[in-house]
Design a protein around this motif. Sequence first.
Motif, PDB file in Angstrom:
ATOM      1  N   GLN A 130      60.250  46.619  12.334  1.00 45.32           N
ATOM      2  CA  GLN A 130      58.796  46.550  12.200  1.00 45.32           C
ATOM      3  C   GLN A 130      58.307  47.792  11.442  1.00 45.32           C
ATOM      4  O   GLN A 130      58.973  48.829  11.448  1.00 45.32           O
ATOM      5  N   PRO A 131      57.145  47.673  10.781  1.00 43.85           N
ATOM      6  CA  PRO A 131      56.646  48.833  10.021  1.00 43.85           C
ATOM      7  C   PRO A 131      56.304  49.992  10.948  1.00 43.85           C
ATOM      8  O   PRO A 131      56.099  49.798  12.145  1.00 43.85           O
ATOM      9  N   ASP A 132      56.211  51.208  10.354  1.00 44.93           N
ATOM     10  CA  ASP A 132      55.846  52.377  11.172  1.00 44.93           C
ATOM     11  C   ASP A 132      54.392  52.297  11.634  1.00 44.93           C
ATOM     12  O   ASP A 132      54.050  52.752  12.718  1.00 44.93           O
ATOM     13  N   THR A 133      53.561  51.723  10.766  1.00 47.06           N
ATOM     14  CA  THR A 133      52.127  51.619  11.105  1.00 47.06           C
ATOM     15  C   THR A 133      51.642  50.203  10.820  1.00 47.06           C
ATOM     16  O   THR A 133      51.990  49.606   9.793  1.00 47.06           O
ATOM     17  N   LEU A 134      50.854  49.687  11.724  1.00 49.68           N
ATOM     18  CA  LEU A 134      50.329  48.317  11.606  1.00 49.68           C
ATOM     19  C   LEU A 134      48.855  48.356  11.984  1.00 49.68           C
ATOM     20  O   LEU A 134      48.491  48.992  12.979  1.00 49.68           O
ATOM     21  N   LEU A 135      48.037  47.676  11.189  1.00 50.58           N
ATOM     22  CA  LEU A 135      46.600  47.616  11.499  1.00 50.58           C
ATOM     23  C   LEU A 135      46.232  46.205  11.950  1.00 50.58           C
ATOM     24  O   LEU A 135      46.507  45.239  11.240  1.00 50.58           O
ATOM     25  N   LEU A 136      45.634  46.088  13.123  1.00 53.66           N
ATOM     26  CA  LEU A 136      45.069  44.811  13.575  1.00 53.66           C
ATOM     27  C   LEU A 136      43.557  44.904  13.392  1.00 53.66           C
ATOM     28  O   LEU A 136      42.917  45.763  14.008  1.00 53.66           O
ATOM     29  N   ALA A 137      43.014  44.068  12.524  1.00 52.67           N
ATOM     30  CA  ALA A 137      41.578  44.168  12.233  1.00 52.67           C
ATOM     31  C   ALA A 137      40.902  42.823  12.452  1.00 52.67           C
ATOM     32  O   ALA A 137      41.533  41.766  12.313  1.00 52.67           O
ATOM     33  N   THR A 138      39.626  42.870  12.780  1.00 54.69           N
ATOM     34  CA  THR A 138      38.884  41.631  13.033  1.00 54.69           C
ATOM     35  C   THR A 138      37.442  41.801  12.562  1.00 54.69           C
ATOM     36  O   THR A 138      36.929  42.928  12.555  1.00 54.69           O
ATOM     37  N   PRO A 139      36.773  40.712  12.164  1.00 51.98           N
ATOM     38  CA  PRO A 139      35.357  40.848  11.803  1.00 51.98           C
ATOM     39  C   PRO A 139      34.554  41.364  13.001  1.00 51.98           C
ATOM     40  O   PRO A 139      34.767  40.911  14.126  1.00 51.98           O
ATOM     41  N   GLU A 140      33.670  42.296  12.735  1.00 55.45           N
ATOM     42  CA  GLU A 140      32.844  42.883  13.801  1.00 55.45           C
ATOM     43  C   GLU A 140      32.087  41.762  14.528  1.00 55.45           C
ATOM     44  O   GLU A 140      31.480  40.898  13.887  1.00 55.45           O
ATOM     45  N   GLY A 141      32.141  41.777  15.864  1.00 62.94           N
ATOM     46  CA  GLY A 141      31.394  40.794  16.657  1.00 62.94           C
ATOM     47  C   GLY A 141      32.154  39.508  16.938  1.00 62.94           C
ATOM     48  O   GLY A 141      31.704  38.686  17.747  1.00 62.94           O
ATOM     49  N   PHE A 142      33.313  39.319  16.313  1.00 62.18           N
ATOM     50  CA  PHE A 142      34.076  38.081  16.509  1.00 62.18           C
ATOM     51  C   PHE A 142      34.757  38.137  17.869  1.00 62.18           C
ATOM     52  O   PHE A 142      35.425  39.122  18.197  1.00 62.18           O
ATOM     53  N   ARG A 143      34.595  37.076  18.700  1.00 59.61           N
ATOM     54  CA  ARG A 143      35.056  37.164  20.094  1.00 59.61           C
ATOM     55  C   ARG A 143      36.403  36.506  20.341  1.00 59.61           C
ATOM     56  O   ARG A 143      36.920  36.575  21.455  1.00 59.61           O
TER      57      ARG A 143
END
Length: 420
Positions: A130-143
Amino acid sequence: MTFDCIIIGGGVAGLSAGLRLAEAGRKTLIMASGQSALHFSSGSVDLLDVPGDPRAALPAFIGAHPDHPYAKVGADHIIASLQALQAHCAAEGLILQHGERNHQRITPIGTLKATWLSPDSCAIAGEAAQPDTLLLATPEGFRDFHPALAAANLARQPGFTHCRILTGELRLPQLAEFSRNPHEFRSADIARLCDRHDLLADLAAEISRLTHQAQGPCRHVILPACLTLGRVDERLHELEKRTGCTIREVATMPPSLIGMRMQEALRRRFVALGGTFLTSERVLGARCIGDRVQGLYSQNGEDLLFEAEHFILASGSFFSRGLESRLRGIREPIFGADVHGSSERDRWADQRLFGRHPFLGFGVKTDERLRVLREGLPLANLYGAGSVLAHYDPVQEGSGSGVAIATGWQAAGHILSEAL
Ligand SMILES: Cc1cc2nc3c(=O)[nH]c(=O)nc-3n(C[C@H](O)[C@H](O)[C@H](O)COP(=O)(O)OP(=O)(O)OC[C@H]3O[C@@H](n4cnc5c(N)ncnc54)[C@H](O)[C@@H]3O)c2cc1C
């Protein structure tokens, strides 16, 4: 209205059958009352949850489970049915991939789930590091996707302990219209907006903002599946070009766009092959003469009989109302088919949520050729397919869509061989 074959149910079992029949030139109708389980599923296809290659495990599994639907299909045909599904999806631009063993798909809550086929847009934990760094991102307010929860769980999974997992919110003013009503802020709503307006430039800028804040290189990003109801590969590719990151998606809490895309790709392919797909067409009953089904009545016209030479019952399980639970037991509502179940209600479910629930194995009984049984005898021209069938547990076995695809394909094969 007269057809060669009529299929009750527009889920993956009905479509697997319909595609094989339509491809063979049969005039085929699919009648579907509503959504299928695909609208709620990950869009990955489970075959069998075993260590190693699940294809190689099939003969032993079948030997140990002679009543299982897989035993009525056979290992070679199960594999052929999955290859056929892959080819149909590929023809519609949906690439499903597998390795030599099950891969681990990342779930919306950051756990790992073994599966056999996944769309190539999906975030999976492959065999490579797996990569050293991973970003989990989501649209603001999405539930329907919570990066912090997913990150906390993912950090505990084997292979991710060394990985720095970051989370972030993507600020997109275009989504402000949804904030008034959270019920309208679902993955399908965002996707419709993205399909109407080009948000890619803003989205890419937001992803870059978050990766630049990462204090160190961050080149791998996971987003919730909400970018489009159509072909996502082109959008991801464009985002990757603009951000320089690898971008994959995870299924959200339902409705699940990844499953919906598969449903839509298979439906389009079926229609392109000449099939007829009727939605909002609930079958209420059947006219039978002796051991043969003559035709079906639907809610949209009780005086109209949909006639065919052959029929397939692919109406799903309790979830889709292919099976109904009544005080006196379980029933199959269209044909009154024989059902494997238990009259002792308190034995239907296990006390533990993740225990083995007997009701999952309830369903319609068939003979070796998948012909539906009624009063102990097969109906000569009615076949069963998918989760309406008895004697398998999709959750414990990790066999959900695999059984549906294989039995749909096999039922169609029996019809084609009879017509020779
Ligand atoms: C929430 C959920 C998540 C899942 N996730 C996964 C997963 O990630 N991977 C996996 O491999 N498996 C998964 N499964 C299991 C797998 O998706 C199902 O086993 C499979 O999709 C069942 O397909 P089916 O076609 O047999 O039934 P369904 O998909 O339930 O389709 C039944 C169809 O019949 C129609 N119908 C019902 N009654 C009538 C009637 N009287 N007249 C006309 N039409 C009727 C319904 O409208 C529907 O179109 C999941 C199942 C569920 C419920």
